[in-house]
Design a protein around this motif. Structure first.
Motif, short mmCIF file in Angstrom:
data_model
loop_
_atom_site.label_atom_id
_atom_site.label_comp_id
_atom_site.label_asym_id
_atom_site.label_seq_id
_atom_site.Cartn_x
_atom_site.Cartn_y
_atom_site.Cartn_z
N LYS A 20 3.11 12.31 19.56
CA LYS A 20 4.48 12.09 20.04
C LYS A 20 5.41 12.03 18.83
O LYS A 20 5.20 11.21 17.94
CB LYS A 20 4.56 10.78 20.83
CG LYS A 20 5.98 10.23 21.06
CD LYS A 20 6.81 11.01 22.07
CE LYS A 20 8.23 10.42 22.18
NZ LYS A 20 9.08 11.22 23.10
N ILE A 21 6.40 12.91 18.82
CA ILE A 21 7.46 12.81 17.82
C ILE A 21 8.45 11.77 18.34
O ILE A 21 8.94 11.89 19.47
CB ILE A 21 8.15 14.17 17.58
CG1 ILE A 21 7.12 15.27 17.26
CG2 ILE A 21 9.21 14.05 16.48
CD1 ILE A 21 6.27 15.03 16.04
N GLU A 22 8.72 10.76 17.53
CA GLU A 22 9.47 9.59 17.99
C GLU A 22 10.82 9.96 18.61
O GLU A 22 11.25 9.37 19.60
CB GLU A 22 9.68 8.63 16.81
CG GLU A 22 10.45 7.37 17.11
CD GLU A 22 9.80 6.50 18.17
OE1 GLU A 22 8.56 6.39 18.20
OE2 GLU A 22 10.54 5.93 18.99
N ASP A 23 11.50 10.94 18.01
CA ASP A 23 12.85 11.26 18.46
C ASP A 23 12.88 12.38 19.49
O ASP A 23 13.96 12.78 19.93
CB ASP A 23 13.72 11.64 17.26
CG ASP A 23 13.13 12.79 16.47
OD1 ASP A 23 13.22 13.94 16.94
OD2 ASP A 23 12.56 12.56 15.39
N GLY A 24 11.71 12.92 19.84
CA GLY A 24 11.67 13.94 20.88
C GLY A 24 11.94 15.36 20.40
O GLY A 24 12.20 16.24 21.22
N GLU A 60 10.31 16.13 25.35
CA GLU A 60 10.53 15.04 24.38
C GLU A 60 9.41 14.98 23.35
O GLU A 60 9.08 13.92 22.83
CB GLU A 60 10.72 13.70 25.10
CG GLU A 60 11.98 13.62 25.94
CD GLU A 60 13.25 13.48 25.10
OE1 GLU A 60 13.23 12.78 24.09
OE2 GLU A 60 14.27 14.10 25.48
#
Lengths: 339, 339
Positions: free
Chosen positions: A276-280, A259
């Protein structure tokens, strides 16, 4: 929106990805950030180096003569290539166990050649192909060494997972009772905590002087050294974690989590970085990590050049022609010092 | 942020997706929306029904006796299963052409069984496996029928693509000169225009009385009828487009586009719906479309029950156990009427 990277087709944005970054020093000071550095985040496989520490502290590594490559594989999300699988089998053999003990489940491995061979031979995917089979082999070996139940080593109440939860709380400096727990893709507990604390744990991995007691500190150093000495065991040929650690020649530890989580430990400056990429979406993750390093001037003297293929990768059509590009599009912000 | 769907692990959000919705009637009035209904969007494969209209208007369909299944395949992003491939070969044969004429490139098809057979037989992927090979067969047949160059039918300046661009402008009611062009995954022009206009085009497909001249209107009706009569040619068994059109028994036309675009034509109410997930993630797209339909009370009398597996699908771990869920999380807003 916290847009962190855009996917272009022709000259126009087709899709865009939001994201968060925390850059933290070993004293637990937020130094730079983007988006929400405290976003509650399942660390997923960025926790593997922490999950591997008890393999050493319990005496398991010594008992079963686990070397640097074995320890790196315990920290790895491997491609399932023949070397990875052979080493998992060998670790299990030394612990007196067989593949069937692994509770990780399985999935199509990144090593396409190995997968195609299975299909040609009409054989099923088995747990050793799971990218987590090295971590699980370490957990199994620990349970064997400690004389603990082998059928339930993946469950939260098992001593293997309780030691790990303690170690996660210790390394991230986040209260154990505030860590919320889900189930990871490989069936073990997944730990959810602020992105800031993931970065802090990697800062401590980068500069272990702050870790106590001494036997935990020494274990953390062995883990860090194993990962940079054996980067192919942490991911696999042609993959970002492996290429990143090779490019920096021991300075940087990098680890992917599902994710679209990524953590970096910079051993030169004692910094931890968590993304962290918000959309995974993994497709923009390495581009973003490269850009974080560039903005922090880590590797701008050469190492990042060796990671150029991740910096602004082409979007290709089904005939292999470039029809667009992935570009990072954010600026880290300097965190204000608390007075 | 325009969050439109969340991915949960345990009880907590792990990743979230933003998105946009436009619901437009046949007169071109925005009725409901979410996010930015005018977001500039590459329609990708939601344009296929429009791209197929010239196959009829040029007389190509009549010349080569293309039936409803052939026309549906021209509008389809098919799974590459044996029926899809056989029909593409047959269309090409009727046009006097062979597979090598196709310019779509190729990719791993969704039909895993077909792909595994190729691997076992050590045969390469070829263009017929591309999900776009039906559309390309229609383009090739059109070029043959019109006596146009066959090597360049995929390029913007070719009459095949010029007719399509005219038809896109006509059906979407968006000025041709304002449509920006990229290159699609299958090498033909990709058209970028406001989401609103994609929805409007589908409203016109739903209620073709507004389309003129009459021969274009009749072609649009034939396309719409072909898709609802042969939904397996539009996608494949077990896929959303196919299941959606089967569940609604002719009322609804639905089409997926790459990078998470979806368009729906509701022939009962004369509405067009267009959805774009900002980051291009197909994994939440069908959940969002189901929720749009539910909020509009389209199919709430039963059809949506037959699409329940898309409404809040489980996130599963590698042992097949549910460890989370995908949930839509938005409310459409009523658009204000212009005075």
């Amino acid at each position: 929106m916290n847009i962190i990277a855009n996917v272009y087709r022709g000259g126009a944005v087709e899709s865009s990805h939001s994201g968060h970054v925390a850059v933290v020093d070993v004293e637990g000071r937020l130094r730079y950030f983007y988006g929400d550095p405290y976003r509650m985040t399942y660390g997923r496989s960025v926790m593997k180096p922490i999950q591997a520490i008890p393999v050493i502290t319990t005496g398991t590594a010594e008992r079963f003569a686990l070397d640097e490559a074995d320890l790196a594989l315990c920290c790895g999300s491997h491609s399932g290539d023949p070397r990875h699988r052979a080493r998992v089998y060998d670790m299990l053999r030394r612990a007196g166990q067989k593949e069937a003990v692994l509770q990780c489940g399985t999935h199509v491995p990144r090593d396409t050649e190995s997968y195609h061979r299975l299909i040609r031979e009409q054989k099923p995917l088995t747990p050793v192909y799971s990218n987590c089979s090295g971590k699980h082999a370490g957990m199994v070996a620990t349970a064997v060494h400690m004389g603990e139940d082998l059928a339930t080593y993946h469950l939260l109440d098992h001593p293997v997972q309780r030691r790990i939860l303690d170690m996660v709380a210790e390394m991230t400096r986040y209260p154990r009772k505030r860590i919320s727990i889900g189930v990871d893709g490989c069936s073990v507990p997944a730990h959810r905590l602020p992105l800031f604390h993931l970065a802090w744990a990697y800062a401590r991995l980068a500069a272990p002087r702050s870790i106590s007691p001494g036997y935990v500190r020494e274990a953390a150093v062995r883990i860090a050294n194993a990962m940079t000495a054996q980067p192919e065991m942490v991911a696999g040929r042609g993959r970002y974690c492996t290429d990143l650690m090779e490019a920096f020649g021991g300075r940087i530890i990098g680890k992917l989590g599902a994710e679209a989580v990524y953590c970096v430990a910079d051993r030169e400056w004692g910094l931890g970085i968590a993304v962290k990429i918000e959309d995974g979406a993994e497709r923009v993750l390495y581009t973003v990590v490269n850009e974080v390093l560039r903005q922090l001037r880590i590797g701008t003297d050469g190492a990042l050049d060796r990671l150029a293929k991740y910096t602004a990768p082409d979007v290709k059509n089904m005939s292999g022609k470039a029809v667009g590009q992935i570009q990072a599009d954010f600026m880290l912000r300097l965190a204000e010092r608390k007075r």
